[in-house]
Design an enzyme around this catalytic site. Structure first.
Site, PDB file in Angstrom:
ATOM      1  N   GLY A  10       1.421  -0.843   0.515  1.00 16.78           N
ATOM      2  CA  GLY A  10       0.001   0.156   0.089  1.00 16.78           C
ATOM      3  C   GLY A  10       0.503   1.080   0.373  1.00 16.78           C
ATOM      4  O   GLY A  10       2.673   0.858  -0.148  1.00 16.78           O
ATOM      5  N   ALA A  11       0.474   2.334   0.235  1.00 16.88           N
ATOM      6  CA  ALA A  11       1.075   3.771   0.390  1.00 16.88           C
ATOM      7  C   ALA A  11       2.326   3.685   1.282  1.00 16.88           C
ATOM      8  O   ALA A  11       3.080   4.127   0.897  1.00 16.88           O
ATOM      9  CB  ALA A  11       0.055   4.813   0.460  1.00 16.88           C
ATOM     10  N   ASN A 106      -1.352   1.666  11.526  1.00 11.50           N
ATOM     11  CA  ASN A 106      -2.376   2.095  12.113  1.00 11.50           C
ATOM     12  C   ASN A 106      -3.070   1.207  13.247  1.00 11.50           C
ATOM     13  O   ASN A 106      -3.083   0.150  12.943  1.00 11.50           O
ATOM     14  CB  ASN A 106      -3.671   2.967  11.247  1.00 11.50           C
ATOM     15  CG  ASN A 106      -3.291   4.777  10.549  1.00 11.50           C
ATOM     16  OD1 ASN A 106      -2.379   4.701  11.469  1.00 11.50           O
ATOM     17  ND2 ASN A 106      -3.372   4.957   9.473  1.00 11.50           N
ATOM     18  N   LYS A 190      -0.655   8.393  19.089  1.00  8.17           N
ATOM     19  CA  LYS A 190      -0.665   7.888  18.047  1.00  8.17           C
ATOM     20  C   LYS A 190      -2.102   7.753  18.184  1.00  8.17           C
ATOM     21  O   LYS A 190      -2.319   8.024  16.801  1.00  8.17           O
ATOM     22  CB  LYS A 190       0.312   7.084  16.756  1.00  8.17           C
ATOM     23  CG  LYS A 190       0.328   7.345  15.813  1.00  8.17           C
ATOM     24  CD  LYS A 190       0.236   8.582  14.994  1.00  8.17           C
ATOM     25  CE  LYS A 190      -0.452   8.393  13.630  1.00  8.17           C
ATOM     26  NZ  LYS A 190       0.394   7.101  12.646  1.00  8.17           N
ATOM     27  N   ASN A 208      -8.202  17.253   7.332  1.00  9.62           N
ATOM     28  CA  ASN A 208      -7.482  17.431   8.590  1.00  9.62           C
ATOM     29  C   ASN A 208      -7.886  19.164   9.367  1.00  9.62           C
ATOM     30  O   ASN A 208      -8.309  19.529  10.628  1.00  9.62           O
ATOM     31  CB  ASN A 208      -6.716  16.823   8.207  1.00  9.62           C
ATOM     32  CG  ASN A 208      -6.251  15.653   7.943  1.00  9.62           C
ATOM     33  OD1 ASN A 208      -7.454  14.672   8.310  1.00  9.62           O
ATOM     34  ND2 ASN A 208      -4.828  14.727   7.881  1.00  9.62           N
TER      35      ASN A 208
END
Length: 308
Positions: A10-11, A106, A190, A208
């Site tokens: 992924g990114a 995440n 985080k 954001n």
């Protein structure tokens, strides 16, 4: 010479592969771990300044390249949090018994399952955990663009420690990275950032930076209070003033960016809500703590996912 595998293209996986393979000075060997195919793949990278770089990356099959998998000394797992166990567990039998694993995703939660598996079946596999605020978006399957320069942190969690050679490879190759002796507090910090920014931007479909508007700070403060309380019962002390400053600093620094959860919801993909606000709710239940704001956001995201 080190052999390093990236599980997840992924990114973030492609961003880390680019940084490691292009900036590494020791001529180490890097691979993408692919589900099926073994091939060389042209990867395209657009930098923060807009310059474009193309290079060839090695992809090895998770199913058929067992002899190459056995060479890997460090496996960096960059898949979505809800994919970690399904992607990683089938590989454990194929890895060198001395391999080290770094989870870089995440949210929180998968590390508990992986730790339990290693403890019972693979005691020689070491486990480190990491978090990154670097940003990247995918333009297509093998083209990413870096969108942010945030901090990457990693540290030891379970089993044998990462070798000095591999640690230095990471520290020398990835911009703005640091090793943390106590990584869990960093992950909680985080997590608090993600718990506030991700669901709010996904629900309100905004960048954001819009979270600086007057209707959002009260909700962000409540989310933060709940995270601090749950973390405290997990043995982690978080400072409210510092945490709120970090959250609003991220909002400001990434004001033109769309969060990963925003993008998942927009493109009708599964979000990582279960390992962000969902993890806070899970730990709150364990400690019998009320976290109504996190529950509200969690249920709203789940409802959006069902309807779409």
């Amino acid at each position: 010479m080190n052999h390093i595998g990236i599980l997840g293209a992924g990114a973030i996986g492609q961003l880390k592969h680019f940084q490691l393979s292009q900036l590494n000075k020791n001529q180490d060997i890097f691979y993408f771990i692919d589900r099926h195919e073994t091939r060389c793949q042209e990867v395209n990278f657009t930098s923060l300044t807009g310059s474009k770089i193309s290079y060839v990356a090695n992809c090895i099959s998770a199913q058929h390249e067992s002899h190459t998998l056995q060479k890997i000394q460090l496996l960096i797992v960059c898949v979505k949090s809800y994919q970690v166990t399904d992607a990683l567990l089938p590989l454990l039998d194929k890895l060198d018994p001395q391999c080290h694993i770094l989870l870089l995703h995440n949210g929180m939660g998968p590390h508990l399952i992986i730790e339990e598996t290693l403890r019972h079946s693979y005691p020689n596999l070491g486990l480190s955990l990491g978090t990154t605020s670097q940003g990247a978006i995918k333009h297509d399957r093998w083209h990413i663009e870096q969108t942010g320069t945030g901090l990457t942190q990693f540290g030891h969690y379970f089993g044998p420690v990462l070798s000095d050679s591999l640690k230095q490879t990471l520290l020398n190759s990835i911009h703005n990275i640091e090793y943390c002796d106590a990584i869990i507090p960093m992950l909680w910090q985080k997590l608090a950032v993600n718990a506030a920014i991700n669901p709010l931007t996904a629900i309100h479909q905004c960048k954001n930076g819009e979270l600086n508007n007057t209707q959002y700070p009260a909700s962000i403060e409540t989310i933060t209070d709940e995270v601090i309380l749950v973390a405290q019962h997990d043995g982690i002390q978080l400072n409210k003033a510092n945490l709120l400053k970090r959250i609003f600093d991220v909002i400001t620094l990434t004001q033109n960016n769309f969060s990963s959860m925003y993008q998942d919801i927009k493109h009708r993909r599964q979000s990582e809500i279960d390992n962000i606000n969902g993890y806070i709710i899970q730990q709150a239940k364990k400690h019998q703590i009320a976290v109504p704001e996190n529950i509200k956001l969690y249920r709203r995201i789940k409802q959006i996912e069902i309807n779409e």
